[in-house]
Structure formats: C-alpha cells, structure tokens
Write an enzyme that holds these catalytic residues in place. Structure first.
Site, PDB file in Angstrom:
ATOM      1  N   CYS A 120      -7.130   6.048 -13.865  1.00 53.66           N
ATOM      2  CA  CYS A 120      -6.075   5.041 -14.010  1.00 53.66           C
ATOM      3  C   CYS A 120      -6.293   3.895 -13.021  1.00 53.66           C
ATOM      4  O   CYS A 120      -6.205   2.717 -13.382  1.00 53.66           O
ATOM      5  CB  CYS A 120      -4.715   5.691 -13.793  1.00 53.66           C
ATOM      6  SG  CYS A 120      -3.319   4.633 -14.244  1.00 53.66           S
ATOM      7  N   CYS A 121      -6.595   4.243 -11.768  1.00 51.33           N
ATOM      8  CA  CYS A 121      -6.854   3.210 -10.761  1.00 51.33           C
ATOM      9  C   CYS A 121      -8.087   2.385 -11.111  1.00 51.33           C
ATOM     10  O   CYS A 121      -8.118   1.178 -10.875  1.00 51.33           O
ATOM     11  CB  CYS A 121      -7.038   3.851  -9.385  1.00 51.33           C
ATOM     12  SG  CYS A 121      -5.517   4.429  -8.615  1.00 51.33           S
ATOM     13  N   CYS A 203       1.826   1.194  -7.118  1.00 54.94           N
ATOM     14  CA  CYS A 203       2.450   1.300  -8.431  1.00 54.94           C
ATOM     15  C   CYS A 203       3.672   2.220  -8.358  1.00 54.94           C
ATOM     16  O   CYS A 203       3.692   3.195  -7.606  1.00 54.94           O
ATOM     17  CB  CYS A 203       1.451   1.851  -9.445  1.00 54.94           C
ATOM     18  SG  CYS A 203       0.031   0.774  -9.723  1.00 54.94           S
ATOM     19  N   CYS A 206       3.186   6.066  -8.752  1.00 58.62           N
ATOM     20  CA  CYS A 206       2.396   6.826  -7.774  1.00 58.62           C
ATOM     21  C   CYS A 206       2.829   6.591  -6.333  1.00 58.62           C
ATOM     22  O   CYS A 206       2.056   6.858  -5.408  1.00 58.62           O
ATOM     23  CB  CYS A 206       0.913   6.480  -7.926  1.00 58.62           C
ATOM     24  SG  CYS A 206       0.248   6.854  -9.555  1.00 58.62           S
ATOM     25  N   CYS A 229      -6.793   4.059  -3.641  1.00 54.43           N
ATOM     26  CA  CYS A 229      -7.003   3.746  -5.055  1.00 54.43           C
ATOM     27  C   CYS A 229      -8.478   3.572  -5.386  1.00 54.43           C
ATOM     28  O   CYS A 229      -8.866   3.595  -6.548  1.00 54.43           O
ATOM     29  CB  CYS A 229      -6.229   2.496  -5.439  1.00 54.43           C
ATOM     30  SG  CYS A 229      -6.756   1.015  -4.544  1.00 54.43           S
TER      31      CYS A 229
END
Length: 234
Positions: A120-121, A203, A206, A229
């Site tokens: 995702c990062c 985010c 997270c 990240c």
C-alpha cells in the site's frame, strides 16, 4: 553540483551553532546548489511547519510536494489550505497515486493497508515520490535524529540510495520541544491532532495516538513491525 553520482566529492559542512541549529545555512546552500532542481517532500507534520517557514525565508517560490494518498486525515487537508494562505508564493503540489482507491481494491483487495501495508505504501507513497523526484537532483526532508532509532544517524546531506538522489535534512539536531517552541514563537498553523496524542501523523488508516513516554513513531502501523513507509530506507 553535488549529485548522487558525484557523492565522493562531498566536502560540505555546516555550523550547528546558530539559532536554527544549522537549518537555515543548510537550506541556503541547498537552494543555491540545486536552484530549480530540488523539492521539499512535506507530510505537513509539525516539523513541516518549521521547514516551510524557513524555506519561505530562503526561497519563497520553492517547490513543495505532498503525497496525497487519498486516505489522510481531514485535519491534514484542512491544514494544507491554511498553509497555502500563510505562504501563498510556495508552489505546493498535491501528488496523487496512479491508482484510485477503487482501482487498488480491484487489483489487490479491500483494505490493502491492513493485508499488505508495504505494498500500500509503495503504491500510494513511494512510487508517487519516485515520479516527483524524476527530474530533481535533490529533495528535502524533515527527519530529526531524535525521532527514532532508524533516524538517529541522519546527516544534513545524505546520499539517498533508495531514490538515487541527494536528501537534505535541515532539522536533524532539533528536539521535539525546540520544534514546538518555534511553532509557537512564529504562530504557525499545525495539525490539531498533535494536541490529542498524535506526534507523527500519516494516513488515517495506519496512524494511532501514542501513549505518554512512547516513541514518536509508535502510532504508525501500530501492532506491526513496520515503523517506516519506505521513503527513508537506505
């Protein structure tokens, strides 16, 4: 010009004995050295407020990139608007990932930040920063040595192997208290989440508040080994 490829020629040094612990000297050097080929990657945390104020003194039209993952806190987006009003000449770019959240879910499943936060990062932060740095010789970051074990050896000027660039970190010697003292002294806007236990804000999916005495990065990817990240791995 000092670049990733000419790193062995690096002989730059800065005094830490001024009011900004070298930060203004570092920024003045960086904008003179790289002119239009340097960008500040800003997450709009409290360190970012300090750097934006300092950068505005050195180069009022500087490029600033915000990696808009589309899952930031609403407070972060509201802060960006306040910063635009406070520093109207800065060139603030909100960089979007190539995939929308819906497209990402179709390819990798819902809630990728839970099932595979590293991927995702990569999709929402690392690849967009790679694109942002493609035509730059250097970038600026708000890292401080005090923030975590993974950052305690950061230097003012770093050879960044992750992005094959030069990473400039003006605030490495600043403490958390010194950052806040500067913010209050200059009446700078900041994210109100800092007031309710969020020292480091990423985010929304997270990021959690941190208990008293915790590491400033403890609220990031809580419950996982991950604390970065991937933007600052060497």
């Amino acid at each position: 010009m000092l670049t990733y490829e000419t790193w062995e020629e690096n002989n730059v040094s800065f005094s830490e004995e001024d009011e900004t612990k070298g930060a203004l000297s570092v920024l003045s050097w960086a904008y003179k050295e790289y002119e239009g080929e340097i960008v500040y990657a800003c997450s709009f945390g409290v360190e970012g407020m300090v750097l934006l104020h300092l950068i505005n003194q050195v180069n009022p039209s500087a490029k600033v990139v915000f990696l808009d993952t589309n899952v930031h806190f609403q407070e972060t987006y509201e802060l960006i608007q306040k910063v635009r009003e406070r520093f109207p000449s800065l060139n603030i770019i909100e960089k979007q990932p190539k995939l929308t959240l819906d497209e990402q879910a179709k390819l990798h499943g819902n809630k990728l930040w839970e099932s595979n936060p590293n991927l995702c990062c990569k999709i929402r932060k690392i690849l967009p920063l790679e694109e942002s740095l493609a035509n730059e010789k250097a970038w600026i970051s708000g890292l401080r040595r005090e923030q975590s074990e993974t950052r305690k050896h950061t230097k003012f000027i770093n050879q960044d192997h992750r992005f094959q660039s030069i990473k400039v970190c003006p605030l490495i010697h600043w403490t958390w208290k010194e950052v806040w003292r500067y913010v209050y002294k200059h009446s700078l806007p900041y994210n109100p989440l800092h007031d309710i236990g969020y020292p480091s804000i990423g985010c929304e999916k997270c990021t959690l508040p941190v208990g008293e005495g915790g590491d400033s990065r403890d609220g990031r990817w809580a419950g996982k080994v991950k604390t970065e990240c991937g933007l600052h791995y060497q």
